[in-house]
Design an enzyme around this catalytic site. Sequence first.
Site, PDB file in Angstrom:
ATOM      1  N   GLY A 262      12.501  -8.100 -25.645  1.00  0.00           N
ATOM      2  CA  GLY A 262      12.465  -9.565 -25.679  1.00  0.00           C
ATOM      3  C   GLY A 262      13.304 -10.054 -24.522  1.00  0.00           C
ATOM      4  O   GLY A 262      14.517  -9.847 -24.502  1.00  0.00           O
TER       5      GLY A 262
ATOM      6  N   LYS B  30      18.335  -8.713 -18.562  1.00  0.00           N
ATOM      7  CA  LYS B  30      17.450  -8.118 -17.546  1.00  0.00           C
ATOM      8  C   LYS B  30      16.377  -9.116 -17.124  1.00  0.00           C
ATOM      9  O   LYS B  30      15.997  -9.182 -15.966  1.00  0.00           O
ATOM     10  CB  LYS B  30      16.776  -6.847 -18.102  1.00  0.00           C
ATOM     11  CG  LYS B  30      17.756  -5.763 -18.478  1.00  0.00           C
ATOM     12  CD  LYS B  30      17.071  -4.579 -19.129  1.00  0.00           C
ATOM     13  CE  LYS B  30      16.507  -4.871 -20.499  1.00  0.00           C
ATOM     14  NZ  LYS B  30      17.493  -5.117 -21.565  1.00  0.00           N
TER      15      LYS B  30
END
Length: 427
Positions: A40, A16
Amino acid sequence: MAGIVIIGTQWGDEGKGKATDQLGESVDYVVRYSGGNNAGHTIVVNGETYALHLLPSAVLNKNVIPVIGNGVVIDLGVLYEEIDGLLARGIPADRVLVSSNAHIITGYHRVIDKVTEKFLGKRKIGTTGRGVGPAYADKVNRVGIRVQDLFDESILRKKVEASLEQKNALLHKVYNRPAISPEEVSDELLSYAERLRPLMADTSKVLNDGLDAGKVVLFEGAQAHHLDVDFGTYPYVTSSSPIAAGACIGSGVGPTRIDRVIGIAKAYTTRVGEGPFPGELLDEVGEKLRSDGGEFGTTTGRPRRCGWFDALVVQQAARVNALTDLFLTKLDVLTGWEQIPIVVAYDVLGVRHDTMPVSQSDFHHARPIYEYMEGWSEDISTARSFTDLPEAAQVYVKRLEELVGVRISGIGVGPGREQTVMIHDLL
Ligand code: GDP
Ligand code: IMO
Ligand code: MG
């Protein structure tokens, strides 16, 4: 195009961050709307690697206004560390705007996260241990601390005291841990206030004003559909709503302003932490996927569990989130296999399921049914258009598109910002 949401369609770590960073070049605001520093997001720009946990990934694009929405839970120590780390690398990260309604993760949330997991023993969730779940629990339980509370000392002290009263009894009597001093917690939180003041804003108003003025807002999901507290593999989920609808709740922007929902899907499947994963490969095949894909957590460094692409998992995410586009990442990692299996159905105690079972107990018993695709051996990391890909890779992508029922608009062929094959414009 005004509002664009990016979400993970599997169990997180789909890439992402890379997709957000890439679209960040053409948008005005980027908002994190859920989760905290359990996320993360790794981004690689001109060979430089950045690992972000709280700041929106497009912070690296200097023209973008990064926003942390009300739906995020913030560990202020982590936020400042992240801002300072980027400032030291020449990125003006201190321009981030933080919602006054966002909740704060304190030391006691981290302690409770860890002792609860320990107490659960074999039944643990495998959380990231960052205090995210307990902070959301306090929010819903109406004993949370919000960003704005740091600017009213007497209210803050009262709230911390009230919140700790029950927790200290629990820590002491059930978990046999020392009680936590409310004064120390309040002092620590107050020490963060001065730096927070210029960042705090009514971010819902900022974003809506921006949309009114024709600006483009990108909502960066953290975690993923199958970690969602409502739609994920409960209880092996996170404590927030990473689905697309969460973008509205977590930012204060209405659903009619969202034009596009982009689902990020890895060309195979990974999962960190505990919980069911029907296609998990516990053999040398899973080992190879992990080492080829560098599948170790950005936040905790834990090895990620690996399996082939599970079409049922992404199909459900496509439906619930009304995906308009899919962005397929890490296709390059699949180079070199003679055959590439895809999970196209499950066998649940002898019964074939073509969609995810309605009951979690059935899902725990699901065994993958595969369809086999031809692999390819050519290096695809320099491909920039669909026709640059070997034919077998094109067929694989087209088959995934067909199975999920959403057009694939972009394909990641490496971690670098430029290592992308664009098929349809996303903006
Ligand atoms: P996120 O949490 O969804 O942002 O994903 P992570 O950053 O945790 O994990 C994705 C990892 O894959 C990161 O190390 C990225 O640099 C890397 N990555 C993203 N897209 C690609 C891709 O298309 N190919 C390869 N080889 N790596 C990618
Ligand atoms: P990004 O944004 C992968 C998982 C944890 C655990 C469960 C609950 O990088 O995709 P939590 O600490 O949230 O209470 O843990 O959720 N998890 C993630 N897995 N990527 C993430 O974020 C995750 N954030 C939480 O491993 O199983
Ligand atoms: Mg990640």
